[in-house]
Design an enzyme around this catalytic site. Structure first.
Site, PDB file in Angstrom:
ATOM      1  CG  ASP A 233      36.813  47.497  27.348  1.00 32.00           C
ATOM      2  OD1 ASP A 233      37.816  47.232  27.226  1.00 32.00           O
ATOM      3  OD2 ASP A 233      35.841  46.947  26.496  1.00 32.00           O
TER       4      ASP A 233
ATOM      5  CG  HIS B 137      46.020  42.324  24.728  1.00 30.92           C
ATOM      6  ND1 HIS B 137      45.504  43.411  25.192  1.00 30.92           N
ATOM      7  CD2 HIS B 137      46.990  42.322  25.636  1.00 30.92           C
ATOM      8  CE1 HIS B 137      45.878  44.197  26.332  1.00 30.92           C
ATOM      9  NE2 HIS B 137      47.012  43.632  26.644  1.00 30.92           N
TER      10      HIS B 137
ATOM     11  CD  GLU C 219      42.424  51.589  52.866  1.00 32.17           C
ATOM     12  OE1 GLU C 219      42.018  50.641  52.022  1.00 32.17           O
ATOM     13  OE2 GLU C 219      41.726  51.582  54.121  1.00 32.17           O
TER      14      GLU C 219
END
Lengths: 653, 653
Positions: A158, A264, A388
């Site tokens: 997310d 994390h 790109e």
């Protein structure tokens, strides 16, 4: 054992293994892995059709793990299943013991997915975020073209969904109606430094995806039945609308003490690990009466003959020009290298079925439209529009499916995809990067359209070897149409990344059919003995004028077309030695580029050389003609003449 | 004269001037300009509050033309209004005659907007697409902080809206509730190579914008009343929801023979120009009874005192460490450079009110959270989430508003924003780019998180001068905490772009308070006479061990910390000469980098030098420790020792 129980049990096993391997390695992202434990279980054990012993089978479904840091979940499943990896050249059936080598220097179980380290379950290296969905789209394009029936699943974090490349990929999937690619957004609510923005909440993501045109299933990403139902819906026959899944998940699922924002990228160890593993077991007991494993029953891939692409003898430049009624132009003796590239690409399209052309809304400038506008080839022309980043990762995906993508845009705009190109190089992708309007010769449009530090960047990859033992990238700068034609073919034959740099103006053709172009090559255009002027691309023509001027002044200068970086250094040093060690390098970009490559070669020899470098030393601005901008930047032939003369201590006349 | 007639008349005038100036220059994008003629007329003549003679007035509203190629429309309005430009150092009131110089080498009217060429109406160079909205967001942040009441308008092309950076900017505007920035999407339906995708159609764009959380006004972009109504709505008091405008426009509006897909970037000339101008006149006659101009009535900016930022004497490293209870760490003698950067940034926050910290969801790794978590400073901390492209253009916008943005992320992820950083450099932005976890010393995470060709790219800008006469960029690689602290302060005092490269591991502090760090500087750490080992950053510590080894072998080696690129070349050559011309350069990134910079300096002298370069020559993979990866890449101190010995022909013991 019910499907639901079976998946819960498997997810808890994968979570456990993720925790253990990260603890063993002392780093890694177990909580991210735990947030996708159920999704990975449903995918790898029930939904994906694949062969653990032959993961690259042409019909095997693919999983692109865009949030590469969650990879322990996949390694765990592979070990549980006994899938094959390439371990330093040997095929090895992965087992739980192997997982202890996570992130070790001689283990294929790298910190982030990378097929080149041996885990060919993956198609591309990921870990730099936001790129996977574009890779998946490239795989989807190829699967449709080859009619393999392959499906590609892509798991996206997310927080990662904030990367603009994700929306580029979503638009691309819609444009190309890729109903064989499933983006799965893993909404575990936490990024690295804090909570994910409300802009990437499940509700907001779902609303955005619908606005982009997707059918969206918002599910509980830890509910086996909801996950399976969404995948079944994706796989229903006759799907015409692209679909996406928004999965609400929990970072550190199953282990309350590892949840929240502070875990994390942190492995649990020691006592903490014991606690967490015990929490996971408790979660398991609550969810499923039987934690015993059911048997592994992976659906086999579809049975179909592999698509075989034909590759025929290439056309010569003359043959191609004749075929497409361009002999008049050939006879005119003037042609832009970008136009010759278009002809070469089209010729390759006819002789090599693997060659694809990819562009970003400038095919009428790069001349890749020579390929795209040809009805025989247009199926293999991919319009990416002005995006790109997505283009290069789509190229990586095409390459992973065995195609040879030539990705074209203005050389300046390639910068937008440098991160993607680097990841493609890391992936071992056979990608060709082509930039038109390079350097300053486009003049009028100004610096926002000029590629100036491009050689420095691409050349840096030429100083290393990739996992094929080849330079990470070859930089190729053709000076005329024939060189551009030939080098385009040379690129197609080479396995690996090449950067071809074409330019805007028409220039004289200086090469005839007798010249062979090769990677690492160079060509002496004028043989002299006083000084060697080294250049490439557009500047060769300016140097040619300087050579004439110098000749009038009695200076016998050599002109060397150093069209390839890296190059044969010994050969260069021989030429330099034949010219009293005097070198003038001329290039129409910033420094740290070709001149530095020459300086590197000269200083490694230990001999005395003088290398003077002429390159762009200011931020350019618009000018109305190449001549005007060459004067502005001190690269006019008179500047070159003067520099060569001053290098030799000769007074310019 | 009605408002509607007045705007039509003005738009037709601007369109005419756009056509004329492009015809004169022989290139340019008149049809794009014509599609925004009405929008520009309403903005620049009626809605924006600005001073034609003082466009950078602190309360002047701003226009960011993200689709820079449409700039003739703005130049035309400026000439009609008589706005001031800087023409080679002289203030000049622009008139219609000046427009004939479009794209000439000595004209400020560049092919694309660039304030550094003299048109300070613009805040940033645009032309590489998709960047303007982020610049506008940066301006919006600063305007809110300074309470100037400024509004920023941003015109974005529909084809351009495909660039992922646009969605990054939209998310950013929502996150930061920037109700003072108005994105205006110019939907003229055509890109360069063909029609714009359905994904960027007005209806689809409007749906997307609503899903992102914007209030959307979809209008006829050639209806003066609808344009004005949408701008009035944006400007209504008490706006709490960000707003966006989707304007349906016609490329080549007013001149049917220039409409459709084939006129992108092409000027009309000769007979064609006459036809087109006549069509425009006819359109005018149909629309407005009176083509006579009304008087120009530009609203004046708000009257408020400019915000004055305080700048005090910087804190010393020791003072800062003491202030934040980190003396224990200082006394431990070990500290990571990234942590010292965090301390320096926080200290700067206290002493220089212009300093802002910007990060992309990794502030707990880059340590910019030292600034962000401080309640005294958190107002000037900008969380961009995982969207690096947006971050750098926001930085450019902050800089244009007089701030000094320090933009931090992993050095690898900076690659994502190279195009944006180059445009910021072209804009003359005072932007500081800080990359943590540089090189290979982060080890375990693998190459997807390692910056490897970064020095090559940033160094390329060090070979040129920007419009302030300074190097386009300084690359700074501190070897220890004190160097990191001091160089962060040096960056803040320099006007221009700097790239600071910090690394992950804790390392010994090697500098004391007596050392002064400066741009272009270097420091001899060990004075020897046989060979100079040149290095920087993390590798200094590995080289230090090699110096000890060499000493045991009887080799008297010099260790030079070349912490700045570019550097004082004469000083380097003196040191090299003191060491018999023997140089070993050691760096933990790919080649074409510091070693090449040294080779450049050596070869320019014409003397004989031997430069051996040790750098990463393979794509790295994960390893569990710095030592392990240094061995993998041949950069362990034993490799350095051996290389130095072999350079001198000494047998390693």
């Amino acid at each position: 054992m019910s499907f639901e129980n079976a998946i819960h049990a498997r997810a808890i096993l994968l979570d456990t293994m993720s925790l253990e391997m990260c603890a063993e390695s002392g780093s890694g992202h177990p909580t991210s892995a735990m947030s996708i434990g159920h999704i990975v279980s449903v995918l790898m054990y029930r939904t994906m059709r694949w062969l653990p012993e032959d993961q690259n089978n042409h019909t095997s479904d693919r999983l692109v793990l865009s949030e590469g840091h969650a990879v322990p979940a996949v390694y765990a499943a592979m070990a549980d299943i006994g899938a094959t990896v390439d371990w330093n050249g040997e095929p090895v059936q992965l087992n739980r013991e192997h997982l202890k080598t996570l992130r070790e220097d001689d283990s294929p179980l790298d910190g982030h997915p990378n097929p080149m380290e041996g885990v060919t379950f993956f198609d591309a290296a990921t870990g730099s975020l936001g790129q996977g969905l574009s890779v998946a789209a490239g795989l989807g394009l190829a699967a449709r073209a080859d009619n393999t029936g392959r499906k590609t699943y892509c798991i996206i974090g997310d927080g990662e969904a904030r990367e603009g490349q994700i929306t580029e990929a979503l638009d691309f999937i819609m444009d190309h109606e890729l109903t064989n690619v499933l983006p799965i957004f893993n909404c575990n609510s936490y990024g690295q430094a804090g909570a994910v923005s409300e802009q990437q909440s499940p509700a907001r993501l779902a609303a955005k995806l619908e606005a982009f045109g997707f059918e969206v299933a918002t599910i509980d990403g830890h509910s086996p039945n909801e996950i399976k139902a969404s995948f079944d819906s994706f796989n229903k026959d006759g799907r015409t609308q692209p679909m996406a899944v928004v999965a609400k998940t929990v970072k550190g699922w199953g282990a309350p003490s590892m949840q929240g924002g502070n875990w994390h990228g942190k492995p649990a160890s020691g006592k903490q690990l014991e606690t967490v593993l015990s929490e996971l077991r408790q979660t398991g007991t609550k969810l499923t009466s039987s934690m015993a494993m059911d048997s592994i029953a992976i659906p086999a891939p579809l049975d179909s003959a592999p698509h075989v692409s034909t590759v025929n003898t290439p056309m010569t430049f003359r043959q191609a020009m004749e075929k497409w009624d361009m002999l008049t132009m050939l006879q005119s003796g003037k042609m832009a290298t970008r136009r010759a590239y278009g002809v070469a690409l089209r010729a390759l399209g006819y002789t090599n079925e693997n060659v694809w052309a990819v562009d970003a809304d400038v095919s009428n400038s790069t001349f890749s439209n020579a390929f795209g506008n040809d009805p025989e080839l247009s199926d293999r022309f991919v319009e990416c529009k002005i995006a790109e980043q997505n283009m290069y990762s789509v190229g990586a995906g095409l390459s992973a499916a065995g195609k040879i993508p030539f990705c074209s845009t203005f050389a300046k705009f390639i910068t937008r995809g440098y991160d993607q190109i680097e990841m493609a190089i890391n992936s071992g992708a056979n990608i060709k990067v082509v930039g038109s309007h390079s350097g300053i010769s486009l003049a009028a449009d100004g610096p926002s359209q000029m590629s100036l530090p491009d050689i420095a960047w691409f050349r840096s990859f030429g100083t290393i070897k990739d996992r094929h033992g080849e330079p990470g990238c070859y930089v190729l700068q053709p000076a005329d149409a024939r060189a551009a034609y030939e080098l385009t073919h040379v690129m197609a034959e080479h396995i690996g990344c090449c950067y071809l740099r074409t330019f805007r103006p028409d220039v004289e053709m200086i090469y005839d059919e007798s010249t062979t172009f090769e990677l690492g090559g160079m060509e002496v255009l004028t043989q002299g003995r006083d000084v060697v002027i080294v250049s490439a691309g557009y500047m060769i023509h300016e140097c040619n004028k300087a050579i004439d001027e110098l000749d009038r002044m009695g200076v016998d200068a050599t002109l060397l077309d150093l069209y390839s970086l890296p190059f044969d250094e010994e050969r260069l040093l021989d030429i330099v030695n034949e010219n009293n060690g005097n070198v003038l390098v001329v290039e129409d970009n910033y420094g740290a580029s070709m001149g530095s490559a020459v300086a590197d070669a000269c200083t490694s020899s230990g001999d005395a050389f003088t290398v003077k470098q002429l390159h762009v030393t200011r931020i350019p601005k618009s000018a109305r003609s190449p001549e005007s901008i060459l004067r502005m930047c001190g690269l006019h032939y008179t500047d070159i003449t003067q520099s060569a003369a001053s290098l030799l201590g000769v007074a310019a006349t």
